[in-house]
Motif scaffolding. Sequence first.
Motif, PDB file in Angstrom:
ATOM      1  N   LYS A 106      16.802 -41.380   3.237  1.00  0.00           N
ATOM      2  CA  LYS A 106      16.175 -40.760   2.064  1.00  0.00           C
ATOM      3  C   LYS A 106      14.762 -41.323   1.852  1.00  0.00           C
ATOM      4  O   LYS A 106      13.812 -40.583   1.570  1.00  0.00           O
ATOM      5  N   ILE A 107      14.631 -42.644   2.033  1.00  0.00           N
ATOM      6  CA  ILE A 107      13.316 -43.265   1.841  1.00  0.00           C
ATOM      7  C   ILE A 107      12.326 -42.755   2.878  1.00  0.00           C
ATOM      8  O   ILE A 107      11.170 -42.447   2.571  1.00  0.00           O
ATOM      9  N   ILE A 108      12.770 -42.623   4.116  1.00  0.00           N
ATOM     10  CA  ILE A 108      11.898 -42.085   5.169  1.00  0.00           C
ATOM     11  C   ILE A 108      11.441 -40.677   4.790  1.00  0.00           C
ATOM     12  O   ILE A 108      10.241 -40.355   4.808  1.00  0.00           O
ATOM     13  N   ILE A 109      12.413 -39.833   4.405  1.00  0.00           N
ATOM     14  CA  ILE A 109      12.074 -38.434   4.126  1.00  0.00           C
ATOM     15  C   ILE A 109      11.156 -38.322   2.912  1.00  0.00           C
ATOM     16  O   ILE A 109      10.092 -37.696   2.974  1.00  0.00           O
ATOM     17  N   ASP A 110      11.539 -39.002   1.800  1.00  0.00           N
ATOM     18  CA  ASP A 110      10.784 -38.826   0.571  1.00  0.00           C
ATOM     19  C   ASP A 110       9.496 -39.635   0.532  1.00  0.00           C
ATOM     20  O   ASP A 110       8.471 -39.162   0.071  1.00  0.00           O
ATOM     21  N   ASP A 111       9.544 -40.906   1.001  1.00  0.00           N
ATOM     22  CA  ASP A 111       8.427 -41.814   0.763  1.00  0.00           C
ATOM     23  C   ASP A 111       7.528 -42.025   1.966  1.00  0.00           C
ATOM     24  O   ASP A 111       6.357 -42.333   1.815  1.00  0.00           O
ATOM     25  N   VAL A 112       8.078 -41.920   3.180  1.00  0.00           N
ATOM     26  CA  VAL A 112       7.229 -42.133   4.355  1.00  0.00           C
ATOM     27  C   VAL A 112       6.649 -40.815   4.826  1.00  0.00           C
ATOM     28  O   VAL A 112       5.446 -40.629   4.868  1.00  0.00           O
ATOM     29  N   VAL A 113       7.545 -39.872   5.129  1.00  0.00           N
ATOM     30  CA  VAL A 113       7.080 -38.563   5.606  1.00  0.00           C
ATOM     31  C   VAL A 113       6.550 -37.755   4.427  1.00  0.00           C
ATOM     32  O   VAL A 113       5.469 -37.181   4.465  1.00  0.00           O
ATOM     33  N   GLY A 114       7.305 -37.738   3.324  1.00  0.00           N
ATOM     34  CA  GLY A 114       6.905 -36.979   2.137  1.00  0.00           C
ATOM     35  C   GLY A 114       5.863 -37.740   1.321  1.00  0.00           C
ATOM     36  O   GLY A 114       5.407 -38.814   1.713  1.00  0.00           O
ATOM     37  N   ASP A 115       5.528 -37.236   0.158  1.00  0.00           N
ATOM     38  CA  ASP A 115       4.448 -37.820  -0.625  1.00  0.00           C
ATOM     39  C   ASP A 115       4.900 -38.552  -1.876  1.00  0.00           C
ATOM     40  O   ASP A 115       4.098 -39.028  -2.661  1.00  0.00           O
TER      41      ASP A 115
END
Length: 587
Positions: free
Chosen positions: A38-47
């Motif tokens: 979730k952190i990768i998707i929301d915070d690393v890849v996402g904004d």
Amino acid sequence: MTRLIGELLRPYRGRLSIILAAMLVQTIMGLVAPWPLKIIIDDVVGDHPAPAWVAWMVPMMGADTKIHLAVAAGIATVAIAVITGIAFYVANYVTESMGQWVANDLRVRIFHRLQLFSLGFFDHNRVGAVLSTIMTDVQTIQSFASVSTLNLITDTFTIFGMVIVMFVLRWDFALIALTVLPFLAVFVFRVNGLIKKATREVRQRQADLTATLQQGLEGIEVVQAFDRQDYEEQRLVSASNETVTAWLKARRVSSLLSPVVGLAVAVCTGLVLWRGSVLVLDGVTTVGTLTVFLAYLAKFFQPVRDVAVMTNSIAQVSVGFERIRSILEADYVVPERPSAIEPPPFRGDIEFVHVAFGYDPNVPVLRDISFRIRPGQLVGVVGPTGSGKSTVVSLVPRFRDTDAGTIRIDGVDICEYQLHPLRRQIGFVLQDTVLFRGSVRENIAFGRPDATEDEIVEAARLANADEFIMRMPDGYDSPVGERGHSLSGGQRQRIGIARAFIRDSPILILDEPTAALDAESEESVMTGLRRLMEGRTVIVIAHRLSTIRDADHILVVKDGVIAEAGSHDELLARGGIYADLHRIQYR
Ligand code: ADP
Ligand code: MG
């Protein structure tokens, strides 16, 4: 049952806490596992900005934050896997060890209990059936404790966790999911009753099968001698077939569990789909929420299904406990009064006062038996087969307790004596001496385990056994087989006499010790016996009147009563049963 389980688990409280802790860690790790993604998707890849606690955990925020976050997420994934793995290993090993030790304790407990029982228990229970409980029922409980306990704990944790999560997500959907639970519970409860009944039948059949096998193998000599292999095989086949039938009957019920639970799940899912799509159409909820909820629903019903299907194992375990309890709680322990005293060395004054006894309380075998034996006397007991002679002597060491009347030794009711010291002062030589697998020396020392080498050799010499033992390849170290098959009847009896010498008890009971022997070995056994009888109070049940010609007193037992009593000459002169027996034997 809960009391027994409590008692069994008490020594393993430490292990149980370890298991619970490990399971808790595993469950928490299961909940945490999707978070790095979730952190990768929301915070690393996402904004999305990383939440404050994530920022706190990953130092040096700044230009490299995203890279750091990605690294941290990767490390976290591995760390979660490591922790889960350790928890899994610990939980698995500790549960297995607990299951094995509980089974070990149960076996020891049952065997210990059986040792305390009077022979009455074995009059009413087949050895094979008891064996089957010690092995199979304990095994059922062991495998349940080792395997299913784990699943049961995880599943319970998961079900509670999921219910909470579902309510937070959408309480109305959660309610739909839960409505099915009461119906399921009622169904499982009903089926549980049926399965238990069927399982009882299965275990009964399996016990029959073990008993048939045990008897067939133990009597293999007789079976072959009478050429009845076909008959024995037929008995085994039918016992085995009945086991299969009973199994299948139990299976027919327990196999219902999984499909019915599946159906319940489908109904719930259908309801959520229907209500969900209406709500989506009305714009009350989103497609995403509905999808997530359906995913949770699947996760929730998996453990519910597991628990329901486990009903089968639970039914088996409770039947296992029932059978174990029927031994542990059977009331066959020879009662010892709290006031019981340790008997002084017996002089050997034995008195029966109006003694009555029946193996089955409604079928009296002995009625109103009264007689008195003075210290040092040799008393002969004769009578037709089945008249109750062996039963009379089995009451003296309290193998069984009288139904009425009193037995006194040296003027004191034998129930006033402590049991084991009482038995230690009574020696036996029976019609057939049972030898245990081991050396000749061990079998003689069975009479008194702390006997010295010299005592053993002396006993064997007095028993007239020394000579044949020395001719064996390893002398006193020679092994004797199960039930002493490698020795002849006369040799076995002489080992039995040596055992009685080692025991050196003031009271001696001989139950047809030479009945199974030919004339030649009878003479050799009699020599040993005569030495053994010297200076003791002896009750000898004789099949041949010559054995008791010199007896001080002779009791003639017929149909459970003492029909005649007196010396050889008195009884002959009387012209009754004894005189008849004498005439038949010396015709
Ligand atoms: P005896 O030694 O005089 O041949 P027993 O004392 O062995 O006779 O047997 C007396 C009666 O008790 C017989 O009718 C026999 O069938 C019965 N009996 C003996 N042992 C048992 C037992 N273990 N269970 C039930 N009945 C028994
Ligand atoms: Mg007998």
